[in-house]
Design a protein around this motif. Structure first.
Motif, PDB file in Angstrom:
ATOM      1  N   CYS A 145       0.839  -1.196   0.000  1.00 44.24           N
ATOM      2  CA  CYS A 145       0.000   0.000   0.000  1.00 44.24           C
ATOM      3  C   CYS A 145       0.874   1.246   0.000  1.00 44.24           C
ATOM      4  CB  CYS A 145      -0.895   0.005   1.225  1.00 44.24           C
ATOM      5  SG  CYS A 145      -2.016  -1.404   1.298  1.00 44.24           S
ATOM      6  N   ASP A 146       0.298   2.352  -0.437  1.00 41.51           N
ATOM      7  CA  ASP A 146       1.030   3.614  -0.444  1.00 41.51           C
ATOM      8  C   ASP A 146       1.111   4.223   0.945  1.00 41.51           C
ATOM      9  OD1 ASP A 146       1.462   3.548  -3.205  1.00 41.51           O
ATOM     10  OD2 ASP A 146      -0.506   4.418  -3.583  1.00 41.51           O
ATOM     11  N   ILE A 147       0.022   4.244   1.671  1.00 39.53           N
ATOM     12  CA  ILE A 147      -0.043   4.772   3.031  1.00 39.53           C
ATOM     13  C   ILE A 147      -0.713   3.701   3.879  1.00 39.53           C
ATOM     14  CG2 ILE A 147      -0.964   6.594   4.509  1.00 39.53           C
ATOM     15  CD1 ILE A 147      -1.032   8.417   2.006  1.00 39.53           C
ATOM     16  N   VAL A 148      -0.089   3.349   5.003  1.00 38.47           N
ATOM     17  CA  VAL A 148      -0.603   2.265   5.830  1.00 38.47           C
ATOM     18  C   VAL A 148      -0.921   2.786   7.224  1.00 38.47           C
ATOM     19  CG1 VAL A 148      -0.131  -0.023   6.779  1.00 38.47           C
ATOM     20  CG2 VAL A 148       0.821   0.607   4.554  1.00 38.47           C
ATOM     21  N   SER A 153       2.547   3.628   8.369  1.00 41.40           N
ATOM     22  CA  SER A 153       2.716   5.077   8.360  1.00 41.40           C
ATOM     23  C   SER A 153       2.359   5.709   9.693  1.00 41.40           C
ATOM     24  CB  SER A 153       1.821   5.713   7.291  1.00 41.40           C
ATOM     25  OG  SER A 153       2.017   5.101   6.049  1.00 41.40           O
ATOM     26  N   ARG A 154       1.283   5.209  10.295  1.00 41.72           N
ATOM     27  CA  ARG A 154       0.830   5.737  11.577  1.00 41.72           C
ATOM     28  C   ARG A 154      -0.050   4.724  12.280  1.00 41.72           C
ATOM     29  NH1 ARG A 154      -2.727  10.827   9.167  1.00 41.72           N
ATOM     30  NH2 ARG A 154      -1.393  10.901   7.370  1.00 41.72           N
ATOM     31  N   VAL A 210      -5.675  13.296   0.276  1.00 37.62           N
ATOM     32  CA  VAL A 210      -4.888  12.995  -0.928  1.00 37.62           C
ATOM     33  C   VAL A 210      -5.713  13.294  -2.180  1.00 37.62           C
ATOM     34  CG1 VAL A 210      -3.757  11.158  -2.256  1.00 37.62           C
ATOM     35  CG2 VAL A 210      -3.404  11.307   0.217  1.00 37.62           C
ATOM     36  N   ALA A 211      -6.991  12.916  -2.168  1.00 42.03           N
ATOM     37  CA  ALA A 211      -7.857  13.145  -3.328  1.00 42.03           C
ATOM     38  C   ALA A 211      -8.117  14.626  -3.577  1.00 42.03           C
ATOM     39  CB  ALA A 211      -9.181  12.408  -3.152  1.00 42.03           C
ATOM     40  N   ALA A 222       5.160   7.738  -8.739  1.00 43.70           N
ATOM     41  CA  ALA A 222       6.100   7.176  -9.718  1.00 43.70           C
ATOM     42  C   ALA A 222       7.544   7.458  -9.302  1.00 43.70           C
ATOM     43  CB  ALA A 222       5.830   7.754 -11.106  1.00 43.70           C
ATOM     44  N   ALA A 223       7.806   8.661  -8.811  1.00 39.10           N
ATOM     45  CA  ALA A 223       9.164   9.018  -8.397  1.00 39.10           C
ATOM     46  C   ALA A 223       9.599   8.203  -7.189  1.00 39.10           C
ATOM     47  CB  ALA A 223       9.248  10.510  -8.092  1.00 39.10           C
ATOM     48  N   VAL A 224       8.718   8.035  -6.204  1.00 35.58           N
ATOM     49  CA  VAL A 224       9.065   7.240  -5.025  1.00 35.58           C
ATOM     50  C   VAL A 224       9.268   5.782  -5.416  1.00 35.58           C
ATOM     51  CG1 VAL A 224       8.226   6.380  -2.797  1.00 35.58           C
ATOM     52  CG2 VAL A 224       8.027   8.809  -3.360  1.00 35.58           C
TER      53      VAL A 224
END
Length: 142
Positions: free
Chosen positions: A2-5, A63-64, A82-83, A95-97
């Motif tokens: 996942c991107d943020i957990v 993440s938290r 985020v949205a 993409a960069a990360v």
């Protein structure tokens, strides 16, 4: 993956496969080692030990950590935040990360190209205008 957990305070994280005479499949050994490092990954994978939510946070696996009863609300709050930002920029950041996982030089080159692409977009100009005008930006996702 996942991107943020976000994790509930009572959550536990483990790979118990060794206790069953097996090993993780579907990339578990590769992804875990990339996130928490070799030593923590081997500790978990070779012992079947579970991490508490706080240990997972310290290891960089989440993440938290939030109280159990606040998990869904916290996740929705992050998703809404985020949205609310420019989606093309969010995609570029991801993409960069993700490119950073392949090596520093390649990741820096990819990040530079994606960063420069921001300058030609409406959302970037709107973000700068909002900043200088001290107002919240109105992103149009273009």
């Amino acid at each position: 993956m996942c991107d943020i957990v976000l994790a509930a305070a009572s959550a536990r994280f483990c790979h118990p496969e060794i206790t069953l005479g097996a090993m993780p499949g579907a990339g578990g050994t590769q992804r875990l080692a990339r996130v928490v490092g070799k030593h923590v990954a081997l500790d978990l994978l070779l012992t079947g030990r579970a991490l508490s939510a706080d240990e997972a946070l310290s290891a960089g696996l989440v993440s938290r950590v939030v109280p159990d009863e606040e998990l869904e609300a916290a996740a929705m709050s992050v998703a809404r935040l985020v949205a609310s930002y420019s989606s093309p920029v969010a995609c570029r950041i991801k993409a960069a990360v993700n490119a950073a996982q392949v090596g520093l030089d390649a990741g820096l080159a990819m990040e530079r190209a994606l960063f420069h692409a921001c300058f030609s977009e409406h959302d970037f100009r709107e973000g700068l205008a909002a900043f200088t005008e001290k107002r919240k930006p109105r992103f149009e996702h273009r």
